[in-house]
Design a protein around this motif. Structure first.
Motif, mmCIF file in Angstrom:
data_model
loop_
_atom_site.group_PDB
_atom_site.id
_atom_site.type_symbol
_atom_site.label_atom_id
_atom_site.label_comp_id
_atom_site.label_asym_id
_atom_site.label_seq_id
_atom_site.Cartn_x
_atom_site.Cartn_y
_atom_site.Cartn_z
ATOM 1 N N ARG A 1 0.818 -1.218 0.000
ATOM 2 C CA ARG A 1 0.000 0.000 0.000
ATOM 3 C C ARG A 1 0.847 1.262 0.000
ATOM 4 N NH1 ARG A 1 -5.524 -0.432 3.589
ATOM 5 N NH2 ARG A 1 -6.342 -2.342 2.647
ATOM 6 N N SER A 2 2.019 1.175 0.639
ATOM 7 C CA SER A 2 2.880 2.357 0.750
ATOM 8 C C SER A 2 3.725 2.557 -0.498
ATOM 9 C CB SER A 2 3.804 2.224 1.963
ATOM 10 O OG SER A 2 4.819 1.256 1.720
ATOM 11 N N GLY A 3 3.970 1.468 -1.234
ATOM 12 C CA GLY A 3 4.845 1.564 -2.396
ATOM 13 C C GLY A 3 6.300 1.687 -2.008
ATOM 14 N N ALA A 4 6.640 1.371 -0.714
ATOM 15 C CA ALA A 4 8.007 1.546 -0.219
ATOM 16 C C ALA A 4 8.783 0.263 -0.366
ATOM 17 C CB ALA A 4 7.990 1.970 1.244
ATOM 18 N N SER A 5 10.094 0.407 -0.599
ATOM 19 C CA SER A 5 10.991 -0.743 -0.551
ATOM 20 C C SER A 5 11.576 -0.801 0.838
ATOM 21 C CB SER A 5 12.114 -0.593 -1.578
ATOM 22 O OG SER A 5 12.870 0.561 -1.323
#
Length: 243
Positions: free
Chosen positions: A230-234
């Motif tokens: 959901r955050s699109g974070a790595s």
């Protein structure tokens, strides 16, 4: 009493990652030129426009670094935990403070005079290297936060922040990843550029969806993999959640 205080300060300084390569004599000299101060909850450590006379090491408590926007809204840049250094950038730049440092709890802070800190940086290339990495990491976090404010909606920004906090302060438990810092809904709102009411509602939605659990100021990520998507974070959360 005095002996125990001095030993406590030296013991603390020896455990700060930034000073790991210093000799015993250098550490004792650092201990002699620094002082410990107690700062009450909600009191300012420094304010914008003040001269940069010290670098600070947080021994106990929490400190918030923030800036007030042109519209008068407070934007939180960092929440600092024990063992972290702050106020170093303006000292290196020889410029006045441009941020607010505020104690979120009753805190103990070690003050290093500017001249002593600059002498250490010149004397110890490895300290300068660690400091450069630290400053670079903080600037990247601030840039990411600015990108969040521009390109992501509040739920995505919240998910991204929770992933980041779990990466930095997370502890794997049987239920998920517990964030080992206390943080209020207002502090979260200041970090993602939202309001407390909106953040409370968004956290409630995540809890109803079974993605997080929270009580008081304590948050556990129950489905860190979903929050990461959901955050699109790595991040390292996916591998940690499988441990």
């Amino acid at each position: 009493m005095t002996v125990r205080v001095l030993e406590s300060k030296l013991w603390y300084l020896q455990r700060v990652n930034l000073f790991q390569e210093m000799t015993g004599e250098e550490m004792r000299e650092l201990e002699r030129t620094t002082r410990m101060e107690s700062v009450k909850k909600r009191s300012a450590v420094f304010l914008p426009g003040e001269p940069s006379r010290h670098v600070y090491l947080l021994k106990t408590g929490r400190v918030k670094i923030s800036r007030v926007s042109e519209e008068g809204r407070e934007v939180t840049l960092a929440l600092l935990e024990p063992g972290e250094i702050f106020g170093e950038l303006e000292v290196l730049d020889d410029s006045p403070r441009d941020t607010i440092a505020e104690a979120l709890d009753d805190s103990a802070i070690c003050l290093i005079p500017r001249e002593q800190f600059l002498a250490l940086v010149r004397l110890k290339p490895e300290l300068s290297f660690r400091l450069t990495k630290l400053i670079g990491s903080r600037l990247r976090k601030i840039e990411t936060r600015v990108e969040d404010l521009v390109f992501r909606d509040v739920p995505s920004r919240l998910a991204h922040l929770l992933v980041q906090l779990a990466d930095e302060h997370g502890r794997t438990t049987a239920r998920g990843i517990h964030i080992d810092i206390k943080i209020t809904h207002q502090e979260i709102a200041n970090l993602i550029g939202s309001t407390r009411e909106t953040v409370s509602a968004a956290l409630g939605d995540l809890k109803k969806a079974g993605l997080i659990d929270f009580e008081d100021r304590s948050i556990t990520l129950l489905r860190p993999d979903v929050l990461k998507r959901r955050s699109g974070a790595s991040s390292s959360l996916a591998s940690r959640s499988r441990q």
